[in-house]
Enzyme design. Structure first.
Site, PDB file in Angstrom:
ATOM      1  N   GLY A   8     -53.557  58.102  50.453  1.00 59.24           N
ATOM      2  CA  GLY A   8     -54.984  58.743  50.702  1.00 59.24           C
ATOM      3  C   GLY A   8     -54.611  59.738  51.787  1.00 59.24           C
ATOM      4  N   GLY A  11     -56.988  62.727  52.137  1.00 59.96           N
ATOM      5  CA  GLY A  11     -58.443  62.679  52.441  1.00 59.96           C
ATOM      6  C   GLY A  11     -58.684  62.705  53.808  1.00 59.96           C
ATOM      7  N   GLN A  12     -60.125  62.566  54.285  1.00 60.66           N
ATOM      8  CA  GLN A  12     -60.638  62.833  55.523  1.00 60.66           C
ATOM      9  C   GLN A  12     -59.589  62.301  56.490  1.00 60.66           C
ATOM     10  OE1 GLN A  12     -64.274  61.060  56.899  1.00 60.66           O
ATOM     11  NE2 GLN A  12     -64.832  62.485  58.404  1.00 60.66           N
ATOM     12  N   TYR A 142     -69.261  48.829  47.626  1.00 60.66           N
ATOM     13  CA  TYR A 142     -68.370  49.118  48.860  1.00 60.66           C
ATOM     14  C   TYR A 142     -68.310  48.067  49.902  1.00 60.66           C
ATOM     15  CZ  TYR A 142     -66.671  52.178  52.800  1.00 60.66           C
ATOM     16  OH  TYR A 142     -65.647  52.714  53.921  1.00 60.66           O
ATOM     17  N   LYS A 146     -64.808  45.992  50.741  1.00 60.63           N
ATOM     18  CA  LYS A 146     -64.370  45.743  52.271  1.00 60.63           C
ATOM     19  C   LYS A 146     -64.058  44.447  52.614  1.00 60.63           C
ATOM     20  CE  LYS A 146     -63.269  49.770  52.682  1.00 60.63           C
ATOM     21  NZ  LYS A 146     -61.950  50.324  52.818  1.00 60.63           N
ATOM     22  N   ILE A 172     -67.146  58.556  60.478  1.00 61.77           N
ATOM     23  CA  ILE A 172     -66.021  59.266  61.296  1.00 61.77           C
ATOM     24  C   ILE A 172     -66.174  60.939  61.161  1.00 61.77           C
ATOM     25  CG2 ILE A 172     -63.555  60.022  61.541  1.00 61.77           C
ATOM     26  CD1 ILE A 172     -64.036  57.042  62.021  1.00 61.77           C
TER      27      ILE A 172
HETATM   28  N1  SER Z   1     -68.059  56.570  56.303  1.00 66.41           N
HETATM   29  C1  SER Z   1     -67.988  55.498  55.288  1.00 66.41           C
HETATM   30  C2  SER Z   1     -69.159  55.578  54.244  1.00 66.41           C
HETATM   31  O1  SER Z   1     -70.010  56.223  54.805  1.00 66.41           O
HETATM   32  C3  SER Z   1     -68.304  54.200  55.898  1.00 66.41           C
HETATM   33  O2  SER Z   1     -67.239  53.432  56.087  1.00 66.41           O
HETATM   34  O3  SER Z   1     -69.013  55.274  53.165  1.00 66.41           O
END
Ligand code: SER
Length: 315
Positions: A8, A11-12, A142, A146, A172
């Site tokens: 990844g 990615g960000q 999600y 996780k 983030i």
């Molecule tokens: N930044 C992520 C999201 O909003 C959270 O882990 O999916």
């Protein structure tokens, strides 16, 4: 000697983490692994790049062998809002991808960093000062991936001795690569729009408090945890880490100190609102502080100053 693979990497978080790791461990020792998105010139020109699709275990194994990798930062994942729109894809990437990485790590003796998230909590979790060890019954795909990921990483350590470590990242905020489809993305977009148009339409309602962190601290958390003395780690995977907690009104007020004309209004996305309501308002990260010395450098004020300086030049 460290040889690192970042999945990844386009990615960000991956794009900036890869550059920091290259500065620290040497350009040639950090392989950027990406899939579809075109890597930046900076990423391509500063060190090795490999196509790594985590749902293909053989592809991961080939790259690990080719570069004699001993540490994998596994950042390839689907974020929360995209996961709700496409839960099958999210399961495949977030669970099967992680499983493949762990299997390769077991076979080829690699340490593995895996980010969990504030998304690993749910509506029955205490949402204020959320403890390190608490109820985790998320109601999003999600979140399901996780929590399962945290457990899987714990299992690979206990059962096979794989050196797995991880943190529960909050939202983030960064100024290099945009996040892709998360619930906390508004806290990045708001800075871009403040500089470009002096106004922002927010998709989460006022009063939605969430944990957040500036990218330099997110990178520091990942690297410091992987460098930490393993004998001190009681919670190997999924340490709560946070740097600040705010709602859209509070971040807007912080921006207004630099751009007084800035205004915010609201067009709430019901899916993102529903997700955000089940996530902590603010987490207790004392376990990370005690077990490996976690301490963020940036708060809302210092982050906002830096974001506005950097983005004003960039845009
Ligand atoms: N930044 C992520 C999201 O909003 C959270 O882990 O999916």
């Amino acid at each position: 000697m460290k040889n690192i693979l970042v999945t990844g990497a386009v990615g960000q978080i991956g794009s900036e983490l890869t550059m920091s790791l290259r500065e620290r461990f040497g350009n040639d020792n950090v392989v950027a692994g990406g899939r579809k998105t075109k890597p930046s010139e900076k990423l391509l020109n500063s060190g090795p790049f490999e196509i790594v699709d985590c749902v293909d275990a053989q592809e991961i194994a080939n790259v690990v062998k080719k570069h004699d990798i001993d540490t994998i930062y596994h950042l390839a994942a689907i974020l929360s809002a995209v996961a709700e729109a496409n839960p099958v894809l999210a399961w495949n990437v977030n669970i099967n991808g992680l499983y493949n990485v762990l299997e390769v790590a077991r076979d080829l003796k690699c340490a593995v960093f895996t980010p969990s998230s504030i998304g690993a909590f749910g509506p029955t979790t205490p949402l204020d000062n959320t403890p390190q060890d608490t109820i985790q019954r998320p109601n999003t795909m999600y979140g399901v991936t996780k929590v399962a990921g945290e457990l899987l990483c714990d299992y690979y350590f206990k059962r096979f001795g794989v050196d797995t470590r991880g943190v529960r990242y909050p939202g983030i905020i960064s100024n290099e690569t945009l996040p892709g489809g998360g619930t906390t993305d508004y806290a990045v977009e708001i800075y871009y729009e403040a500089i470009k148009h002096k106004k922002y339409t927010c998709n989460l309602p006022a009063g939605t408090f969430l944990d957040m962190m500036y990218m330099p601290d997110a990178i520091k958390a990942g690297i410091d945890l992987m460098e930490a003395d393993p004998t001190r780690l009681k919670h190997r995977n999924a340490f709560n880490v946070t740097a600040m907690s705010f709602d859209p009104e509070i971040i807007a007020a912080a921006i207004r100190k630099h751009i007084p004309e800035f205004t915010i209004d609201y067009d709430v996305d019901p899916v993102k609102k529903a997700i955000a309501e089940t996530w902590p308002n603010s987490m207790d990260d004392s376990a990370a502080r005690a077990e490996w010395g976690w301490e963020p450098e940036y708060d809302l004020e210092t982050m906002t100053k830096d974001m506005i300086e950097v983005l004003s030049k960039k845009l």
